[in-house]
Design a protein around this motif. Structure first.
Motif, PDB file in Angstrom:
ATOM      1  N   TYR A 565       3.211  11.666  64.359  1.00 59.64           N
ATOM      2  CA  TYR A 565       3.487  12.057  63.241  1.00 59.64           C
ATOM      3  C   TYR A 565       2.854  13.246  63.071  1.00 59.64           C
ATOM      4  CZ  TYR A 565       4.654  12.565  58.246  1.00 59.64           C
ATOM      5  OH  TYR A 565       4.818  12.901  57.187  1.00 59.64           O
ATOM      6  N   LYS A 566       1.340  13.344  62.535  1.00 59.91           N
ATOM      7  CA  LYS A 566       0.625  14.403  62.229  1.00 59.91           C
ATOM      8  C   LYS A 566       0.941  15.659  63.153  1.00 59.91           C
ATOM      9  CE  LYS A 566      -2.322  11.717  59.288  1.00 59.91           C
ATOM     10  NZ  LYS A 566      -3.994  11.405  59.009  1.00 59.91           N
ATOM     11  N   THR A 567       0.819  15.422  64.437  1.00 59.84           N
ATOM     12  CA  THR A 567       0.812  16.487  65.402  1.00 59.84           C
ATOM     13  C   THR A 567       2.014  17.115  65.500  1.00 59.84           C
ATOM     14  OG1 THR A 567      -0.654  15.419  67.090  1.00 59.84           O
ATOM     15  CG2 THR A 567       0.924  17.065  67.726  1.00 59.84           C
ATOM     16  N   LYS A 568       3.232  16.137  65.052  1.00 56.73           N
ATOM     17  CA  LYS A 568       4.628  17.016  64.976  1.00 56.73           C
ATOM     18  C   LYS A 568       4.723  17.861  63.613  1.00 56.73           C
ATOM     19  CE  LYS A 568       6.562  15.845  68.978  1.00 56.73           C
ATOM     20  NZ  LYS A 568       6.971  16.885  69.743  1.00 56.73           N
ATOM     21  N   LEU A 569       4.295  17.123  62.722  1.00 59.89           N
ATOM     22  CA  LEU A 569       4.141  17.886  61.333  1.00 59.89           C
ATOM     23  C   LEU A 569       3.519  19.083  61.308  1.00 59.89           C
ATOM     24  CD1 LEU A 569       3.376  16.273  57.765  1.00 59.89           C
ATOM     25  CD2 LEU A 569       2.656  18.518  58.309  1.00 59.89           C
ATOM     26  N   LYS A 570       2.287  19.099  62.100  1.00 59.25           N
ATOM     27  CA  LYS A 570       1.540  20.487  62.011  1.00 59.25           C
ATOM     28  C   LYS A 570       2.152  21.653  62.905  1.00 59.25           C
ATOM     29  CE  LYS A 570      -3.050  18.080  62.033  1.00 59.25           C
ATOM     30  NZ  LYS A 570      -4.402  17.825  62.627  1.00 59.25           N
ATOM     31  N   ALA A 571       2.674  20.894  64.062  1.00 60.33           N
ATOM     32  CA  ALA A 571       3.505  22.117  64.839  1.00 60.33           C
ATOM     33  C   ALA A 571       4.539  22.872  64.354  1.00 60.33           C
ATOM     34  CB  ALA A 571       3.968  21.487  66.092  1.00 60.33           C
ATOM     35  N   TRP A 572       5.430  21.866  63.358  1.00 56.64           N
ATOM     36  CA  TRP A 572       6.530  22.285  62.560  1.00 56.64           C
ATOM     37  C   TRP A 572       5.987  23.437  61.520  1.00 56.64           C
ATOM     38  CZ3 TRP A 572       8.445  22.279  57.519  1.00 56.64           C
ATOM     39  CH2 TRP A 572       9.723  22.865  57.548  1.00 56.64           C
ATOM     40  N   VAL A 573       5.077  23.206  60.897  1.00 54.15           N
ATOM     41  CA  VAL A 573       4.663  23.913  59.843  1.00 54.15           C
ATOM     42  C   VAL A 573       3.996  25.188  60.716  1.00 54.15           C
ATOM     43  CG1 VAL A 573       2.611  24.457  58.182  1.00 54.15           C
ATOM     44  CG2 VAL A 573       3.954  22.238  58.131  1.00 54.15           C
ATOM     45  N   ASP A 574       3.092  24.879  61.690  1.00 53.92           N
ATOM     46  CA  ASP A 574       2.384  26.153  62.282  1.00 53.92           C
ATOM     47  C   ASP A 574       3.677  27.131  63.041  1.00 53.92           C
ATOM     48  OD1 ASP A 574       0.094  24.964  61.604  1.00 53.92           O
ATOM     49  OD2 ASP A 574      -0.335  24.313  63.475  1.00 53.92           O
ATOM     50  N   GLY A 575       4.679  26.564  63.202  1.00 51.86           N
ATOM     51  CA  GLY A 575       5.620  27.301  63.789  1.00 51.86           C
ATOM     52  C   GLY A 575       6.695  27.926  62.780  1.00 51.86           C
ATOM     53  N   GLY A 576       6.455  27.996  61.728  1.00 55.10           N
ATOM     54  CA  GLY A 576       6.993  28.704  60.676  1.00 55.10           C
ATOM     55  C   GLY A 576       8.004  27.892  59.796  1.00 55.10           C
ATOM     56  N   MET A 577       7.699  26.687  59.896  1.00 52.12           N
ATOM     57  CA  MET A 577       8.768  25.778  59.016  1.00 52.12           C
ATOM     58  C   MET A 577      10.302  26.060  59.074  1.00 52.12           C
ATOM     59  SD  MET A 577       6.366  25.018  55.626  1.00 52.12           S
ATOM     60  CE  MET A 577       5.831  26.645  55.244  1.00 52.12           C
ATOM     61  N   ASN A 578      10.696  26.314  60.112  1.00 60.65           N
ATOM     62  CA  ASN A 578      12.025  26.700  60.521  1.00 60.65           C
ATOM     63  C   ASN A 578      12.940  25.548  60.301  1.00 60.65           C
ATOM     64  OD1 ASN A 578      14.479  27.607  61.578  1.00 60.65           O
ATOM     65  ND2 ASN A 578      13.969  27.570  63.534  1.00 60.65           N
ATOM     66  N   LEU A 579      13.776  25.591  59.200  1.00 62.08           N
ATOM     67  CA  LEU A 579      14.971  24.458  58.973  1.00 62.08           C
ATOM     68  C   LEU A 579      15.761  24.121  59.825  1.00 62.08           C
ATOM     69  CD1 LEU A 579      15.315  25.484  54.839  1.00 62.08           C
ATOM     70  CD2 LEU A 579      13.508  23.853  56.041  1.00 62.08           C
ATOM     71  N   ALA A 580      15.950  25.119  60.727  1.00 61.62           N
ATOM     72  CA  ALA A 580      16.843  24.687  61.980  1.00 61.62           C
ATOM     73  C   ALA A 580      16.361  23.839  62.919  1.00 61.62           C
ATOM     74  CB  ALA A 580      17.611  25.816  62.668  1.00 61.62           C
ATOM     75  N   ASP A 581      15.190  23.738  62.980  1.00 63.70           N
ATOM     76  CA  ASP A 581      14.361  22.862  63.698  1.00 63.70           C
ATOM     77  C   ASP A 581      14.092  21.339  63.013  1.00 63.70           C
ATOM     78  OD1 ASP A 581      12.596  21.351  65.276  1.00 63.70           O
ATOM     79  OD2 ASP A 581      11.076  22.667  65.222  1.00 63.70           O
ATOM     80  N   THR A 582      15.031  20.479  63.194  1.00 61.89           N
ATOM     81  CA  THR A 582      15.069  19.489  62.625  1.00 61.89           C
ATOM     82  C   THR A 582      14.459  18.229  63.266  1.00 61.89           C
ATOM     83  OG1 THR A 582      17.208  18.805  63.459  1.00 61.89           O
ATOM     84  CG2 THR A 582      17.177  19.758  61.356  1.00 61.89           C
ATOM     85  N   GLU A 583      13.584  18.519  64.525  1.00 64.64           N
ATOM     86  CA  GLU A 583      13.082  17.418  65.304  1.00 64.64           C
ATOM     87  C   GLU A 583      11.938  16.498  64.363  1.00 64.64           C
ATOM     88  OE1 GLU A 583      10.021  16.358  68.812  1.00 64.64           O
ATOM     89  OE2 GLU A 583      10.451  18.449  68.290  1.00 64.64           O
ATOM     90  N   PHE A 584      11.365  17.165  63.532  1.00 66.39           N
ATOM     91  CA  PHE A 584      10.056  16.642  62.814  1.00 66.39           C
ATOM     92  C   PHE A 584      10.566  15.543  61.777  1.00 66.39           C
ATOM     93  CE2 PHE A 584       8.107  16.720  58.638  1.00 66.39           C
ATOM     94  CZ  PHE A 584       6.987  15.768  58.896  1.00 66.39           C
TER      95      PHE A 584
END
Length: 628
Positions: A565-584
């Protein structure tokens, strides 16, 4: 409902079919996009059942006396006809200057009818006819087919929340499952407006909800991690206090519109964040980001997205009685039995046990003791048409046999109506309420009730008692027929359920912690003596604290099949918080709703309400100033 004319109504007709044995899944309810009109004998007598002797004039298009299309009625309104809405019948009507009276359906009444259809579990609705609606949008702000669209664009499907049991679970739960969200009964039809969900057609549920919470939380470690720096917590709190439009984030559905929740508020949530980020529960604390504020905010947004779907949209703190016909068909028992307080769909909340390690840490026993003389009544209940009354528990000496809630009868007169029964106050003496229940009382359980009451007969009841479902995993092969010791139903924004979980709250945060010399956030709250303090009578942020308790145990620690969970959260934030990316966010939703990050691959069913949870996530991020 027209009492003066024998009670004939849409509700009466539907219930008559069902009382005679018709399956609700074989019934559809008709809704008209036309009105029926008459010429009033006396213009000053213009309510329902006013004297009239002939049909109204024909419309220019339908050309039939006494019959007008919805768009023709709207044209009369445009020309000055007076509009009225009868709240008790949930029907609009107009009166023209020429003394013509026309009853019809508008958006508000169509929503009320759709709410009713869902409350009865009907197969659906049908409409007559497409070309009678405002098909061009001339009277609806360019919104074409407003009545039919109200039925089609229904963003709240029948809830199926709470994860199903894991296929690897032991046959008898060795320890208390982590508290999880409990399924709700059929929700009311939302109104257009600031909804947290996108438009989607209402699906027919594939199966009943399966309320077995996720696997047990790990035992408390001997080495406690250092708490977050006070500056990190304060930065998070400051960001939340500055959030834009926070007062419109937590909305609930009244059946006709969305309103700000009075149960769940942004300031109370902030209080709970501060408590759970600094003190937490045992060694567990709300993760504020380890130096990156956005990590903490996104963690919170993911949490709130689930809360908005699970409970906030219903404005509910206590678990609802959702054991309807479909649940009973799958699990046994009787429809809307009061024993739902003891556990629904094969659960027995008073038999949840803590692990041996937890009991050892607590000096012998972590869970609350079950007091057979405890008596409680829940503070909240569902609000749909005929919704069951709030859960309650009582010793057998006061309520010897468990009744069930009959949502089909009797009809309950509204305030000011003939034979109206004033509802009980929230602080009604429990002995008074229990006598009412034993007497098969009706129409007094909550404000705004439209139909329903207690009965000891029908729909699965035997020998004057209405059993719940068996709970074989908890060595209860027969369904309960009383509510003694059944005070451990779910409470909170993501619901904490069962004697072990309430015991943990008491050990780490409540009166037991204070008695035994530990730091206690709530030294005056004994979660074992009065678990209802979470929803009523305790600090207002407690209902949030209960939800965070679940989040700390089940979500923040989650790691399975390489998905952390935390790894995926960090990756989503570090990747620019792209709302089109809904995996997290889909992964977080799956953990809460189905016990794994990738349902249905874990065998617990499809993720329920996935698009709604994504929209909730986006809405919270926007209030926080994140996510584009």
């Amino acid at each position: 409902e027209d009492v003066s004319f024998g009670g004939a109504s849409v509700a009466w007709a539907v219930d008559y079919w069902m009382q005679k044995g018709a399956s609700p899944q074989k019934l559809t309810m008709g809704i008209g996009t036309y009105g029926r009109g008459w010429k009033l004998d006396k213009l000053e007598q213009r309510g329902f059942n006013a004297p009239a002797s002939q049909a109204c004039n024909p419309g220019p298009s339908t050309a039939q006396a006494g019959y007008l299309a919805y768009y023709e009625i709207q044209e009369l309104i445009k020309k000055g006809a007076q509009t009225y809405y009868d709240e008790s019948r949930q029907c609009p009507y107009i009166v023209t200057s020429g003394g013509e009276w026309v009853g019809y359906d508008d958006v508000k009444s169509v929503k009320a009818k759709a709410e009713f259809a869902r409350s009865r579990g009907l197969r659906g609705t049908m409409v007559w006819a497409l070309d009678l609606d405002d098909f061009a949008g001339d009277y609806s702000g360019d919104s074409k087919y407003p009545l039919i669209s109200t039925l089609i664009w229904d963003p709240v499907p029948t809830p199926l929340s709470t994860p199903a049991p894991q296929t690897t679970a032991a046959p008898v739960p060795p320890s208390t499952p982590v508290p999880g969200p409990m399924p709700q009964p059929p929700s009311t039809t939302p109104a257009p407006g600031p909804m947290p969900q996108p438009p989607a057609a209402t699906p027919t549920p594939a199966s009943s909800p399966v309320p077995v919470p996720t696997s047990p939380g790990p035992s408390p470690p001997t080495q406690h991690p250092a708490p977050p720096a006070s500056g990190e917590v304060e930065a998070l709190v400051h960001a939340l206090e500055k959030a834009s439009g926070s007062e419109s984030v937590f909305l609930y559905n009244t059946g006709t519109q969305w309103l700000p929740s009075d149960v769940y508020t942004w300031p109370d949530m902030i209080k709970a964040v501060k408590i759970m980020a600094t003190g937490g529960v045992g060694s567990d604390r709300f993760w504020v980001g380890a130096g990156n504020l956005n990590y903490g905010l996104v963690n919170l947004a993911a949490f709130l997205a689930q809360c908005m779907q699970e409970t906030i949209q219903y404005n509910a703190c206590d678990e609802n009685n959702w054991s309807d016909q479909n649940v009973v068909a799958e699990a046994g028992g009787s429809v809307y039995s009061s024993t739902s307080a003891c556990g629904q769909l094969h659960q027995s909340y008073q038999d949840y046990t803590c692990s041996a390690e937890e009991d050892t840490m607590a000096g012998g026993k972590m869970a609350c003791d079950v007091d057979p003389n405890m008596e409680k009544r829940a503070t909240t209940q569902a609000g749909w048409y005929g919704a069951p009354a709030a859960l309650f528990c009582a010793p057998r000496s006061k309520v010897p046999k468990a009744p069930r809630w009959d949502y089909t009868a009797p009809w309950c007169a509204p305030p000011g109506g003939w034979d109206h029964k004033p509802p009980f106050s929230d602080d009604v003496p429990l002995d008074t309420y229990f006598e009412y229940v034993k007497g098969g009382g009706s129409c007094k359980d909550y404000s705004g009730i439209k139909t329903g009451g207690w009965t000891f007969n029908g729909a699965g009841c035997t020998s004057g008692a209405c059993p719940g479902s068996p709970a074989p995993l908890f060595k209860k092969p027969q369904g309960r027929v009383d509510v003694e010791g059944c005070c451990w139903w779910g409470r909170g924004v993501i619901q904490t359920t069962g004697v072990c979980n309430f015991g943990k709250l008491n050990y780490y945060m409540g009166a037991r912690a204070a008695r035994e010399g530990r730091n206690a956030s709530y030294p005056d709250v004994d979660f074992c003596k009065n678990p209802e303090k979470i929803c009523s009578g305790g600090p207002s942020e407690l209902k949030w604290v209960a939800g965070f308790f679940y989040w700390l145990n089940a979500v923040q620690k989650y790691e399975k099949d390489g998905w952390n969970y935390k790894t995926k959260l960090k990756a989503w934030v570090d990747g620019g918080m792209n709302l089109a990316d809904t995996e997290f966010i889909n992964g977080a939703s799956g953990i809460v709703n189905r016990g794994c990050h990738n349902p249905p691959n874990c065998g617990t069913g499809e993720l329920h309400g996935g698009p709604a949870r994504i929209k909730n996530f986006e809405k919270v991020l926007k209030a926080m100033g994140l996510g584009g």
